[in-house]
Design an enzyme around this catalytic site. Sequence first.
Site, PDB file in Angstrom:
ATOM      1  N   LYS A 153       0.833  -1.211   0.000  1.00 53.89           N
ATOM      2  CA  LYS A 153       0.000   0.000   0.000  1.00 53.89           C
ATOM      3  C   LYS A 153       0.866   1.259   0.000  1.00 53.89           C
ATOM      4  O   LYS A 153       0.625   2.180  -0.773  1.00 53.89           O
ATOM      5  CB  LYS A 153      -0.918  -0.033   1.237  1.00 53.89           C
ATOM      6  CG  LYS A 153      -1.834   1.158   1.350  1.00 53.89           C
ATOM      7  CD  LYS A 153      -3.045   0.844   2.204  1.00 53.89           C
ATOM      8  CE  LYS A 153      -2.766   0.936   3.691  1.00 53.89           C
ATOM      9  NZ  LYS A 153      -2.555   2.311   4.165  1.00 53.89           N
ATOM     10  N   GLY A 166      -4.294   8.400   5.639  1.00 48.71           N
ATOM     11  CA  GLY A 166      -3.343   9.372   6.188  1.00 48.71           C
ATOM     12  C   GLY A 166      -2.174   9.600   5.243  1.00 48.71           C
ATOM     13  O   GLY A 166      -1.674  10.717   5.118  1.00 48.71           O
ATOM     14  N   ARG A 210      -7.618  12.766  12.630  1.00 55.19           N
ATOM     15  CA  ARG A 210      -6.186  12.477  12.816  1.00 55.19           C
ATOM     16  C   ARG A 210      -5.350  13.752  12.716  1.00 55.19           C
ATOM     17  O   ARG A 210      -5.662  14.663  11.949  1.00 55.19           O
ATOM     18  CB  ARG A 210      -5.739  11.413  11.800  1.00 55.19           C
ATOM     19  CG  ARG A 210      -6.477  10.103  12.037  1.00 55.19           C
ATOM     20  CD  ARG A 210      -6.087   9.035  11.057  1.00 55.19           C
ATOM     21  NE  ARG A 210      -4.685   8.679  11.177  1.00 55.19           N
ATOM     22  CZ  ARG A 210      -4.061   7.853  10.337  1.00 55.19           C
ATOM     23  NH1 ARG A 210      -4.727   7.327   9.319  1.00 55.19           N
ATOM     24  NH2 ARG A 210      -2.796   7.562  10.515  1.00 55.19           N
ATOM     25  N   SER A 268       8.138   9.268  11.724  1.00 49.94           N
ATOM     26  CA  SER A 268       6.990   9.165  10.830  1.00 49.94           C
ATOM     27  C   SER A 268       7.440   9.263   9.385  1.00 49.94           C
ATOM     28  O   SER A 268       7.979  10.286   8.950  1.00 49.94           O
ATOM     29  CB  SER A 268       5.974  10.275  11.125  1.00 49.94           C
ATOM     30  OG  SER A 268       5.050  10.359  10.056  1.00 49.94           O
ATOM     31  N   ASP A 306       2.463  -0.929  12.003  1.00 53.00           N
ATOM     32  CA  ASP A 306       1.136  -1.353  11.526  1.00 53.00           C
ATOM     33  C   ASP A 306       0.829  -2.807  11.880  1.00 53.00           C
ATOM     34  O   ASP A 306      -0.310  -3.255  11.743  1.00 53.00           O
ATOM     35  CB  ASP A 306       1.045  -1.176  10.001  1.00 53.00           C
ATOM     36  CG  ASP A 306       1.043   0.300   9.615  1.00 53.00           C
ATOM     37  OD1 ASP A 306       0.692   1.144  10.456  1.00 53.00           O
ATOM     38  OD2 ASP A 306       1.410   0.611   8.460  1.00 53.00           O
ATOM     39  N   ARG A 327      -5.818   2.295  18.044  1.00 59.31           N
ATOM     40  CA  ARG A 327      -5.598   0.841  17.959  1.00 59.31           C
ATOM     41  C   ARG A 327      -5.291   0.211  19.316  1.00 59.31           C
ATOM     42  O   ARG A 327      -5.469  -1.004  19.477  1.00 59.31           O
ATOM     43  CB  ARG A 327      -4.480   0.533  16.945  1.00 59.31           C
ATOM     44  CG  ARG A 327      -4.961   0.735  15.524  1.00 59.31           C
ATOM     45  CD  ARG A 327      -3.942   0.367  14.479  1.00 59.31           C
ATOM     46  NE  ARG A 327      -4.572   0.458  13.159  1.00 59.31           N
ATOM     47  CZ  ARG A 327      -3.914   0.600  12.022  1.00 59.31           C
ATOM     48  NH1 ARG A 327      -2.586   0.670  12.019  1.00 59.31           N
ATOM     49  NH2 ARG A 327      -4.558   0.668  10.886  1.00 59.31           N
ATOM     50  N   ARG A 359      -7.003  -2.970   9.861  1.00 62.34           N
ATOM     51  CA  ARG A 359      -6.039  -3.876  10.513  1.00 62.34           C
ATOM     52  C   ARG A 359      -6.627  -4.521  11.778  1.00 62.34           C
ATOM     53  O   ARG A 359      -6.224  -5.620  12.157  1.00 62.34           O
ATOM     54  CB  ARG A 359      -4.730  -3.140  10.807  1.00 62.34           C
ATOM     55  CG  ARG A 359      -4.085  -2.611   9.518  1.00 62.34           C
ATOM     56  CD  ARG A 359      -2.621  -2.371   9.623  1.00 62.34           C
ATOM     57  NE  ARG A 359      -2.166  -1.533   8.511  1.00 62.34           N
ATOM     58  CZ  ARG A 359      -1.918  -1.967   7.276  1.00 62.34           C
ATOM     59  NH1 ARG A 359      -2.054  -3.235   6.972  1.00 62.34           N
ATOM     60  NH2 ARG A 359      -1.514  -1.134   6.318  1.00 62.34           N
TER      61      ARG A 359
END
Length: 428
Positions: A21, A93, A121, A165, A313, A344, A387
Amino acid sequence: MRYTVNRVSFLKGETEVAPDKSISHRTVILSALSPGLSRVSNFLQAEDTQATCRCLQSLGLDIEQRGQEMLIKSPGINDLEEPEMVLDCGNSGTTMRLLAGLLAGRPFTAILSGDSSLNKRPMGRVMKPLAMMGAHFMARQDSFPPLAIQGGDLHGIEYSMPVASAQVKSALLLAGLQAQGITTVYEEAPSRDHTERMLEAMGATITRIPGQVSVAPCDRLYPQDWEVPGDISSAAFLMVAATIVPNSEVLLKRVGINPTRNGILDVLRSMGANIEVLNSRTSAGEPVADILVRSAQLKAVRVANPIIPRLIDELPVIAVAMAVAEGVSVVNDAAELRVKESDRIAAITSELGRMGVVIEPTPDGFIVDGSKSRLRGTNVNSHGDHRIAMSLAVAGLIADQTTNIDNAEVVNISYPEFWNTLQALSRQ
Ligand code: S3P
């Protein structure tokens, strides 16, 4: 949509996994920089990457799937069009943050928005450094989308990211290509480096030393033929599934094993997993391999920095592996999980908790007692997060009774073939 998962006897077979992705997004966004035709084979056709395509079409790119190939024709960065409509980044994002960087240097106004998850976010993390470079932004509470960007004349900066990031780093590199002078980004722990690899291939001047990357402005970049490897983040669900369902043997073919992404291999192996990496090779600048997974008994592990960005992730499905491991496992330094497609930490601890896992949230991770956990099927919810849905499906494979996952269609964000692949590998 509710999806039902039952306990299986074992998993067997070989399969490719969803195309990467992160790399698929970048093939479209980076193609915008270079005038001409880029070709992509094995592009991920999923909701996230389709959102990216629609945004770039609104900026003047011609994008067409022809047979096995995605053809992307760009007028080049200097001839992108001011979009007439709000650019809808959907759930993604990566789309919003990378586009913020691309558009920061364009002499027009654009508005980026997303779905109810994305619009919660934080975007301040890209707005702040891009504003230091000379772009102008407006957003709700100075951080939350919709995000209005008025691009400007940019100048290079030196910027230390407060959290590792790849999205922020990539946004700054995309802006840096359009700036006067050098832009340097410092990161404490290495985040995924697909943008750097791809820009280098396109002819950009990128300088990398551990912990920092610099980009110089560039007059011309060259379109490429890209080949997207399988996504290790999608493979992770099948790796954990084949590890925890007894008597399983699964071969995952052509999976990307970029060292900035493959922390899951290190963690599963340190838990005692039986994983062989076969046929390692390089494909279009990215390391790929086939991954053979056989079931194994797992033991508890502690996961904390510096590995977190290399498996960020995968932490929800790692929680499932921890639920069957002997002993108490701990995840720390992963507060970033709270600002992903869902919170999450809250989502995985509440849903696995409903399934009988002894798991507790902490501010920056979770604690799982695998010895005291016994998985049982029940009604659970994806929290609108792809996820989380796939992690719960993996847990369902070894749970007593049926697991009903609500909002399971959300897997279409990254892995539309997930349910078919799982079914094809499952033996009752
Ligand atoms: C991504 C980077 C990571 C990751 C996300 C995809 C990317 O986010 O969690 O799924 O493609 O650059 P951060 O950069 O915010 O850590």
